[in-house]
Write a protein that holds these residues in place. Structure first.
Motif, PDB file in Angstrom:
ATOM      1  N   ASP A  11       0.828  -1.200   0.000  1.00 13.11           N
ATOM      2  CA  ASP A  11       0.000   0.000   0.000  1.00 13.11           C
ATOM      3  C   ASP A  11       0.869   1.259   0.000  1.00 13.11           C
ATOM      4  O   ASP A  11       1.982   1.262   0.539  1.00 13.11           O
ATOM      5  CB  ASP A  11      -0.918   0.020   1.223  1.00 13.11           C
ATOM      6  N   PRO A  12       0.351   2.360  -0.594  1.00 16.19           N
ATOM      7  CA  PRO A  12       1.108   3.622  -0.588  1.00 16.19           C
ATOM      8  C   PRO A  12       1.249   4.176   0.823  1.00 16.19           C
ATOM      9  O   PRO A  12       0.385   3.961   1.683  1.00 16.19           O
ATOM     10  CB  PRO A  12       0.262   4.543  -1.467  1.00 16.19           C
ATOM     11  N   LEU A  13       2.348   4.894   1.054  1.00 11.66           N
ATOM     12  CA  LEU A  13       2.635   5.417   2.386  1.00 11.66           C
ATOM     13  C   LEU A  13       2.035   6.791   2.631  1.00 11.66           C
ATOM     14  O   LEU A  13       2.018   7.259   3.768  1.00 11.66           O
ATOM     15  CB  LEU A  13       4.150   5.479   2.604  1.00 11.66           C
ATOM     16  N   ILE A  14       1.539   7.463   1.607  1.00 12.62           N
ATOM     17  CA  ILE A  14       0.921   8.764   1.837  1.00 12.62           C
ATOM     18  C   ILE A  14      -0.462   8.542   2.433  1.00 12.62           C
ATOM     19  O   ILE A  14      -1.237   7.693   1.974  1.00 12.62           O
ATOM     20  CB  ILE A  14       0.829   9.576   0.529  1.00 12.62           C
ATOM     21  N   PRO A  15      -0.804   9.228   3.541  1.00  9.45           N
ATOM     22  CA  PRO A  15      -2.105   9.026   4.172  1.00  9.45           C
ATOM     23  C   PRO A  15      -3.264   9.290   3.219  1.00  9.45           C
ATOM     24  O   PRO A  15      -3.185  10.156   2.348  1.00  9.45           O
ATOM     25  CB  PRO A  15      -2.095  10.040   5.332  1.00  9.45           C
ATOM     26  N   ARG A  16      -4.330   8.507   3.387  1.00 10.68           N
ATOM     27  CA  ARG A  16      -5.509   8.640   2.535  1.00 10.68           C
ATOM     28  C   ARG A  16      -6.073  10.066   2.623  1.00 10.68           C
ATOM     29  O   ARG A  16      -6.183  10.640   3.703  1.00 10.68           O
ATOM     30  CB  ARG A  16      -6.583   7.643   2.961  1.00 10.68           C
ATOM     31  N   GLY A  17      -6.425  10.604   1.489  1.00 16.32           N
ATOM     32  CA  GLY A  17      -7.053  11.921   1.455  1.00 16.32           C
ATOM     33  C   GLY A  17      -6.103  13.055   1.156  1.00 16.32           C
ATOM     34  O   GLY A  17      -6.536  14.164   0.829  1.00 16.32           O
ATOM     35  N   LEU A  18      -4.798  12.806   1.261  1.00 18.35           N
ATOM     36  CA  LEU A  18      -3.835  13.862   0.959  1.00 18.35           C
ATOM     37  C   LEU A  18      -3.511  13.839  -0.533  1.00 18.35           C
ATOM     38  O   LEU A  18      -3.090  12.810  -1.060  1.00 18.35           O
ATOM     39  CB  LEU A  18      -2.550  13.674   1.764  1.00 18.35           C
ATOM     40  N   PRO A  19      -3.717  14.948  -1.248  1.00 15.99           N
ATOM     41  CA  PRO A  19      -3.426  14.971  -2.680  1.00 15.99           C
ATOM     42  C   PRO A  19      -1.926  14.843  -2.943  1.00 15.99           C
ATOM     43  O   PRO A  19      -1.107  15.533  -2.330  1.00 15.99           O
ATOM     44  CB  PRO A  19      -3.965  16.337  -3.129  1.00 15.99           C
ATOM     45  N   VAL A  20      -1.584  13.938  -3.858  1.00 14.24           N
ATOM     46  CA  VAL A  20      -0.187  13.649  -4.144  1.00 14.24           C
ATOM     47  C   VAL A  20       0.543  14.877  -4.687  1.00 14.24           C
ATOM     48  O   VAL A  20       1.728  15.065  -4.430  1.00 14.24           O
ATOM     49  CB  VAL A  20      -0.105  12.464  -5.134  1.00 14.24           C
ATOM     50  N   LYS A  21      -0.184  15.729  -5.428  1.00 15.43           N
ATOM     51  CA  LYS A  21       0.458  16.908  -6.012  1.00 15.43           C
ATOM     52  C   LYS A  21       0.942  17.894  -4.943  1.00 15.43           C
ATOM     53  O   LYS A  21       1.910  18.618  -5.154  1.00 15.43           O
ATOM     54  CB  LYS A  21      -0.509  17.618  -6.947  1.00 15.43           C
ATOM     55  N   LEU A  22       0.259  17.911  -3.776  1.00 14.11           N
ATOM     56  CA  LEU A  22       0.579  18.912  -2.756  1.00 14.11           C
ATOM     57  C   LEU A  22       1.449  18.363  -1.636  1.00 14.11           C
ATOM     58  O   LEU A  22       2.195  19.117  -1.003  1.00 14.11           O
ATOM     59  CB  LEU A  22      -0.714  19.492  -2.169  1.00 14.11           C
ATOM     60  N   PHE A  23       1.334  17.091  -1.360  1.00 17.52           N
ATOM     61  CA  PHE A  23       2.045  16.522  -0.210  1.00 17.52           C
ATOM     62  C   PHE A  23       2.994  15.421  -0.670  1.00 17.52           C
ATOM     63  O   PHE A  23       2.644  14.574  -1.493  1.00 17.52           O
ATOM     64  CB  PHE A  23       1.049  15.950   0.813  1.00 17.52           C
ATOM     65  N   LYS A  24       4.196  15.448  -0.154  1.00 18.95           N
ATOM     66  CA  LYS A  24       5.209  14.466  -0.483  1.00 18.95           C
ATOM     67  C   LYS A  24       5.651  13.742   0.785  1.00 18.95           C
ATOM     68  O   LYS A  24       5.601  14.302   1.889  1.00 18.95           O
ATOM     69  CB  LYS A  24       6.425  15.136  -1.141  1.00 18.95           C
ATOM     70  N   VAL A  25       6.103  12.516   0.600  1.00 18.81           N
ATOM     71  CA  VAL A  25       6.597  11.715   1.715  1.00 18.81           C
ATOM     72  C   VAL A  25       8.104  11.562   1.587  1.00 18.81           C
ATOM     73  O   VAL A  25       8.603  11.117   0.547  1.00 18.81           O
ATOM     74  CB  VAL A  25       5.935  10.323   1.753  1.00 18.81           C
ATOM     75  N   LYS A  26       8.826  11.934   2.637  1.00 16.11           N
ATOM     76  CA  LYS A  26      10.263  11.734   2.679  1.00 16.11           C
ATOM     77  C   LYS A  26      10.566  10.597   3.639  1.00 16.11           C
ATOM     78  O   LYS A  26      10.168  10.622   4.801  1.00 16.11           O
ATOM     79  CB  LYS A  26      10.985  13.003   3.138  1.00 16.11           C
ATOM     80  N   ILE A  27      11.277   9.593   3.153  1.00 14.27           N
ATOM     81  CA  ILE A  27      11.636   8.442   3.969  1.00 14.27           C
ATOM     82  C   ILE A  27      12.938   8.733   4.703  1.00 14.27           C
ATOM     83  O   ILE A  27      13.968   9.029   4.088  1.00 14.27           O
ATOM     84  CB  ILE A  27      11.782   7.177   3.108  1.00 14.27           C
ATOM     85  N   LEU A  28      12.887   8.666   6.029  1.00  8.76           N
ATOM     86  CA  LEU A  28      14.072   8.910   6.851  1.00  8.76           C
ATOM     87  C   LEU A  28      14.812   7.618   7.170  1.00  8.76           C
ATOM     88  O   LEU A  28      16.037   7.607   7.293  1.00  8.76           O
ATOM     89  CB  LEU A  28      13.663   9.627   8.133  1.00  8.76           C
ATOM     90  N   SER A  29      14.087   6.529   7.325  1.00 13.41           N
ATOM     91  CA  SER A  29      14.696   5.213   7.505  1.00 13.41           C
ATOM     92  C   SER A  29      13.652   4.158   7.189  1.00 13.41           C
ATOM     93  O   SER A  29      12.459   4.385   7.316  1.00 13.41           O
ATOM     94  CB  SER A  29      15.220   5.031   8.939  1.00 13.41           C
TER      95      SER A  29
END
Length: 398
Positions: A11-29
């Motif tokens: 499953d994608p790691l961006i929380p449901r409901g957050l638009p991909v164009k506006l919010f990005k996920v940075k993996i720290l570990s």
């Protein structure tokens, strides 16, 4: 930094409901994959089991929430729907009432109440011996009364344990020594099995805690078992009058022990494999974020031991209500079920709810003033208590 939810592999790691164009996920570990494309951008995907430390950024620049999530493999179970008889023995005996004791001179006493013993208290020991039954308590009271000395009781009230001494009074009415208490050492009833995990042989049922009918307090589990139950009849529910299944315990067939009595149901192990003709193969269990509003089905028995499937609708999903165990609101819209039961009735507790091929929860409570509606517990919560799913840090076992 907050602790996020369990996330299923793939499953994608961006929380449901957050638009991909506006919010990005940075993996720290951690070890995510970055192969899922939404049409609006590439999103990290939960790749392998383990913990991922990540941060959400607005427009990829402004740091917002940082969280640690658990990536978990999918748990597959055999759906329940089977009617069960529940036989539960308490740890000690629970105080469910007080009684006035009249002695041979006509004087009235209430020794236990005067000693500070209250409804809902649990008597763990009598004269230093662990309490096994109501009869044991009565025998020790009589023995102390005949010897002219007080009986010593170890009492549990909430998390507090204390000792008190009570002098028995010879009752003119019953012709035996009494301390003025009504106690109960067991509970029983009809409910529904929710799931069975074949490899561990673990099951979950009811979806809610078993409480004493008099005090509404949780029964502290001593031991217990579940057995197969046959539904002999139905008393339909009406507004203000909850209905019920009328069941008969069957000594053969499904049996198991009860190891836990929790806010999310009862749990233990079955003594033989479970079969469900409607779902012969295990199905996935939905995680909390995978449950959504919309149509679903409920499995339950209305006659004998035949499991039926009935249409319901999930009206609300409420993951914030985990402490109450009420994670969803459902509405029965199946015409056959409404005609026979009026909606949700006693004995349906634990009936699994299935949506998009996954177990998402179980029926727990009916709305007294609208029997077509009720609450359900989320299936992931039940997996926590069965030790089949890691428990997020902010949630401790009930």
């Amino acid at each position: 930094m907050s602790v996020g939810p369990n996330v299923a592999m793939g499953d994608p790691l961006i929380p449901r409901g957050l638009p991909v164009k506006l919010f990005k996920v940075k993996i720290l570990s951690g070890q995510p994959k970055t192969r899922w494309t939404s049409g609006q951008g590439v999103v990290p995907v939960a790749g392998v089991p383990g913990r991922i430390d990540m941060q959400i950024k607005f427009l990829g620049l402004i740091p917002l929430n940082r969280m640690v999530i658990n990536v978990v493999p999918t748990v597959r179970v055999i759906p329940g729907g089977h009617s069960i008889g529940v036989l539960l023995h308490a740890q000690g005996v629970m105080v469910v009432g007080h009684a006035v004791v009249t002695d041979l001179k006509g004087q009235r006493h209430n020794p236990a109440l005067q000693a500070g013993i209250l409804n809902g208290d649990v008597i763990l020991k009598v004269n230093g011996c662990r309490v096994q039954s109501e009869q044991q308590v009565r025998s020790e009271i009589s023995r102390c009364g005949e010897a002219g000395r007080p009986v010593t009781l170890e009492i549990k009230r909430g998390q507090r344990v204390f000792t008190t001494r009570v002098k028995p009074i010879f009752c003119a009415e019953t012709r035996r020594y009494r301390i003025g208490l009504y106690v109960r050492d067991s509970a029983g009833g009809v409910g529904t099995l929710t799931f069975y995990e074949p490899r561990s042989k673990k099951y979950g049922a009811l979806g809610h805690v078993i409480t004493d009918v008099e005090t509404n307090r949780k029964i502290e589990l001593g031991d217990g078992q579940i057995v197969e139950a046959m539904v002999q009849g139905i008393r339909p529910g009406r507004r203000g009058q909850p209905g019920e299944k009328i069941g008969l315990f069957n000594g053969s067939g499904l049996t198991g022990n009860i190891e836990k009595n929790t806010s999310y149901g009862i749990f233990g192990c079955l003594r033989q494999p479970l079969a469900n003709p409607l779902y012969p193969q295990p199905v996935p269990v939905a995680l909390v974020y995978q449950v959504k509003k919309g149509p679903a089905e409920m499995l339950t028995v209305l006659r004998g031991n035949r499991i039926g499937r009935f249409s319901v609708e999930i009206l609300q999903v409420m993951p914030q209500n985990r402490w109450e165990g009420k994670g969803m609101v459902i509405k029965v819209n199946d015409p056959v079920l409404l005609r026979q039961t009026g909606g949700i009735i006693q004995g349906m507790s634990g009936s699994p709810i299935i949506q998009d091929g996954k177990i998402v929860g179980a029926v727990t409570h009916v709305f007294v003033n609208d029997p077509t509606r009720g609450y359900g517990v989320l299936a992931e919560w039940m997996l926590w208590e069965a030790n089949l799913m890691p428990v997020p840090k902010e949630k401790k076992a009930a």
